[in-house]
Design a protein around this motif. Structure first.
Motif, PDB file in Angstrom:
ATOM      1  N   GLU A 270       0.834  -1.208   0.000  1.00 30.55           N
ATOM      2  CA  GLU A 270       0.000   0.000   0.000  1.00 30.55           C
ATOM      3  C   GLU A 270       0.869   1.259   0.000  1.00 30.55           C
ATOM      4  O   GLU A 270       0.541   2.246  -0.672  1.00 30.55           O
ATOM      5  CB  GLU A 270      -0.924  -0.025   1.217  1.00 30.55           C
TER       6      GLU A 270
ATOM      7  N   ILE B 149       2.220   1.638  -3.554  1.00 32.09           N
ATOM      8  CA  ILE B 149       1.179   2.121  -4.466  1.00 32.09           C
ATOM      9  C   ILE B 149       0.995   3.626  -4.300  1.00 32.09           C
ATOM     10  O   ILE B 149       0.885   4.368  -5.283  1.00 32.09           O
ATOM     11  CB  ILE B 149      -0.143   1.360  -4.216  1.00 32.09           C
ATOM     12  N   GLU B 150       0.983   4.079  -3.056  1.00 27.83           N
ATOM     13  CA  GLU B 150       0.792   5.507  -2.777  1.00 27.83           C
ATOM     14  C   GLU B 150       1.929   6.342  -3.351  1.00 27.83           C
ATOM     15  O   GLU B 150       1.702   7.415  -3.933  1.00 27.83           O
ATOM     16  CB  GLU B 150       0.707   5.720  -1.252  1.00 27.83           C
TER      17      GLU B 150
ATOM     18  N   VAL C 277       2.866   4.081  -7.696  1.00 33.40           N
ATOM     19  CA  VAL C 277       1.914   3.596  -8.709  1.00 33.40           C
ATOM     20  C   VAL C 277       0.876   4.650  -9.054  1.00 33.40           C
ATOM     21  O   VAL C 277       0.533   4.841 -10.233  1.00 33.40           O
ATOM     22  CB  VAL C 277       1.230   2.297  -8.224  1.00 33.40           C
ATOM     23  N   ILE C 278       0.364   5.345  -8.057  1.00 32.00           N
ATOM     24  CA  ILE C 278      -0.668   6.354  -8.319  1.00 32.00           C
ATOM     25  C   ILE C 278      -0.121   7.458  -9.220  1.00 32.00           C
ATOM     26  O   ILE C 278      -0.775   7.881 -10.182  1.00 32.00           O
ATOM     27  CB  ILE C 278      -1.200   6.931  -6.985  1.00 32.00           C
TER      28      ILE C 278
ATOM     29  N   ARG D  60       2.877   7.649 -11.432  1.00 36.56           N
ATOM     30  CA  ARG D  60       4.000   6.910 -12.012  1.00 36.56           C
ATOM     31  C   ARG D  60       5.092   7.840 -12.526  1.00 36.56           C
ATOM     32  O   ARG D  60       4.813   8.909 -13.064  1.00 36.56           O
ATOM     33  CB  ARG D  60       3.507   6.021 -13.158  1.00 36.56           C
TER      34      ARG D  60
ATOM     35  N   THR E 106      -5.360  -6.130  -3.974  1.00 39.77           N
ATOM     36  CA  THR E 106      -4.896  -4.756  -3.725  1.00 39.77           C
ATOM     37  C   THR E 106      -4.117  -4.224  -4.917  1.00 39.77           C
ATOM     38  O   THR E 106      -4.331  -3.093  -5.378  1.00 39.77           O
ATOM     39  CB  THR E 106      -4.017  -4.713  -2.455  1.00 39.77           C
ATOM     40  N   ALA E 107      -3.194  -5.033  -5.437  1.00 36.86           N
ATOM     41  CA  ALA E 107      -2.412  -4.609  -6.604  1.00 36.86           C
ATOM     42  C   ALA E 107      -3.296  -4.496  -7.841  1.00 36.86           C
ATOM     43  O   ALA E 107      -3.138  -3.568  -8.648  1.00 36.86           O
ATOM     44  CB  ALA E 107      -1.284  -5.609  -6.861  1.00 36.86           C
TER      45      ALA E 107
ATOM     46  N   ALA F 107      -5.266  -1.355  -8.066  1.00 37.87           N
ATOM     47  CA  ALA F 107      -4.406  -0.212  -8.389  1.00 37.87           C
ATOM     48  C   ALA F 107      -3.886  -0.278  -9.823  1.00 37.87           C
ATOM     49  O   ALA F 107      -3.094   0.572 -10.225  1.00 37.87           O
ATOM     50  CB  ALA F 107      -3.231  -0.160  -7.418  1.00 37.87           C
TER      51      ALA F 107
ATOM     52  N   MET G  22      -1.842  -2.349 -11.046  1.00 37.05           N
ATOM     53  CA  MET G  22      -0.401  -2.549 -10.965  1.00 37.05           C
ATOM     54  C   MET G  22       0.027  -3.817 -11.692  1.00 37.05           C
ATOM     55  O   MET G  22       1.154  -3.939 -12.163  1.00 37.05           O
ATOM     56  CB  MET G  22       0.008  -2.624  -9.488  1.00 37.05           C
TER      57      MET G  22
END
Length: 540
Positions: free
Chosen positions: A266, A269-270, A273-274, A276, A329-330, A333, A335
């Motif tokens: 998480e 991702i924060e 990924v959000i 990039r 979760t991935a 997102a 991902m």
């Protein structure tokens, strides 16, 4: 502008076309042709290939580039055929480098399959090297380590230490420590080893990338985040990005992000990924999860007991609930997810986790993948197609595994395992990889094993389960355009087509016209990345 003429260009495009000319400009392929370009492109620098073969730059579907770079600084145990040889190597290593008492000694690549003693290393073996240096030797699979008595003592490990979740501290029949640590138990040793700085990481990577370029590799899908015990992914990405900034990165990197805890995932991702920060050289790839161990270490997770170890099924690193949560979760997102899964039990769990994620959040182009996929059943092979899962196949692993697979899982299950040709013929999306440093980084070693189904010595004659031999063409697809597909980059690279990156490799002969028994003799003459030469053999 450069115009390469008189070549044998194998494009790896949809029509498998061949060309004799290629124009390159601004780091991209301008045009492909068959004799007409030389008269139409005035002012170009002409490069006569004299009939040599050109392929798209090789794309490695799954490696541990930083781990490989790190391994170059350790004792290379990969060619040792006895424990006594490893003891001698260890003593010599300490003496030649004048390693002070108390400093760590590391080795990697040992494989008990090839030992005359026909057993694993033990703490007593490593104590015979030194009792004044903490010593850890990593098995070829990277899932098992052997530690000496001092290393175990420093880690606070004794006969009463409980196994960690997802790991095993091996004991003999009398409850005594053997020195063998499997899966998550390895980290009890690894966390004691001094970390590396960003500058040290960059230095190691440069050395490893030079070797990779000499094999024609231009892109690597690499799992690096847990190479060191601090598991500092920020430091790893910083090293790559600084290399790119300073024009020192001669390899396109797609990072397979090993983040096995929900908190770390998480957080990643924060931060990454959000918003990039991908470039054409450094790209954040999918979440990578290790769901089981290795066949050689009997830690691959099986649905049934091991044929040669009744009562043992291996190690499942996650519960199904934990795996489902990480994958979902991935997936939410966007991902992507790829999972290491060798045993049929682990593969089943991963497929179920993918199915659960797709049920909750459908995505027809998720490009989920399973890496290694060694021990399969007919039902699991069908699920690859039904669930549209990318098979990250690793034919080169059979160089060693063909000697143990029937002992481990029995003859019947062995015949439905390593069924790479079946997957290709079913139309399953696939890539080819080496898992380096577990296996050879040289694509032509992989081509040899994949097309002949034998070890490097030609055993067994005619190949092991020869119906599963891949063709050279299938192998080349796996190393080029299919590798680009796995990272959603098939429109940018992986084939020699107008507008794509000028990433290509000039080789000594055409592998599609070569006796497959001679594939290992093919070598790279020149590797070109983004239109610039990053490797050139002296004789070329």
């Amino acid at each position: 502008m450069k115009l390469y003429v008189n070549g044998n260009f194998i494009s790896e495009d949809e029509k498998n076309r061949r060309f004799t000319e290629m124009a390159v400009d601004g780091g991209k392929i301008l045009k492909m042709g068959n004799g007409e370009l030389i008269s139409s492109l005035n002012g170009a620098q002409i490069i006569d290939l004299k009939g040599r073969t050109v392929l798209p730059g090789f794309i490695e579907g799954h490696v541990h580039l930083l781990n490989y770079a790190y391994s170059l600084t350790k004792i290379d145990c990969s060619k040792a055929d006895s424990i006594s040889e490893i003891i001698q190597m260890g003593r010599q290593y300490i003496k030649e480098r004048n390693i002070e008492k108390g400093e760590w000694v590391q080795g990697r690549g040992w494989n008990q399959i090839f030992f005359k003693e026909e057993r694993n290393l033990t703490k007593e073996d490593l104590d015979a090297i030194s009792t004044e240096h903490p010593i850890v030797m990593t098995r070829v699979c990277e899932h098992v380590v052997a530690a000496n008595s001092l290393a175990l003592k420093m880690a606070g490990i004794d006969e009463n230490t409980p196994n960690p979740v997802g790991g095993e501290i091996e004991r003999d029949n009398f409850g005594h420590l053997t020195g063998i640590m499997k899966e998550t138990a390895r980290y009890k040793i690894y966390e004691l080893i001094p970390e590396k700085s960003v500058e040290q990481i960059k230095s190691m990577l440069k050395d490893a990338i030079k070797i990779a370029s000499s094999y024609g590799l231009t892109t690597m899908h690499t799992d690096d985040f847990e190479t060191f015990s601090d598991k500092n992914w920020r430091k790893i990405l910083k090293a790559y990005r600084e290399m790119e900034r300073d024009k020192e990165l001669n390899m396109r990197i797609c990072q397979q992000c090993l983040l096995p805890s929900l908190h770390r995932l998480e957080e990643f991702i924060e931060e990454e990924v959000i918003n990039r920060k991908d470039t054409d050289m450094v790209k954040i790839g999918p979440l990578k999860l290790l769901t089981d161990g290795s066949l050689g270490g009997r830690s691959a997770y099986m649905n049934d007991f091991y044929h040669d170890a009744p009562g043992k099924k291996g190690i499942a690193v996650f519960t199904q609930q934990q795996l489902n949560e990480l994958v979902l979760t991935a997936h939410k997102a966007k991902m992507g997810v790829v999972c290491h899964a060798i045993g049929d039990g682990a593969i089943t769990m991963v497929m179920d986790a993918f199915k659960n994620a797709q049920k909750i959040k459908p995505d027809d182009d998720a490009r989920f993948g399973i890496i290694h996929l060694q021990i399969t059943t007919p039902e699991l092979l069908k699920r690859f197609k039904e669930q549209n899962i990318i098979a990250y196949m690793e034919p080169v692993c059979l160089n060693s595994d063909l000697h143990i697979v029937e002992d481990r899982v029995g003859k019947e299950k062995a015949m439905t395992s390593y069924n790479f040709r079946t997957l290709c013929d079913m139309g399953v999306n696939y890539t080819i990889s080496s898992d380096c440093p577990v296996d050879s980084l040289n694509p032509f070693d992989n081509l040899f094993v994949g097309t002949n189904r034998c070890d490097y010595n030609g055993y067994p004659k005619g190949g092991w389960n020869p119906s599963q031999k891949l063709t050279v063409e299938q192998m080349l697809k796996g190393f080029t355009i299919n590798g680009a597909y796995a990272s959603f980059e098939e429109d940018k690279k992986g084939s020699l087509e107008e507008g794509k990156f000028a990433d290509f490799v000039i080789i000594s002969e055409d592998p599609t016209c070569c006796d497959t028994r001679n594939l290992r003799r093919i070598y790279v003459l020149e590797t070109v990345l983004n239109g610039s030469t990053v490797y050139k053999k002296d004789i070329f």
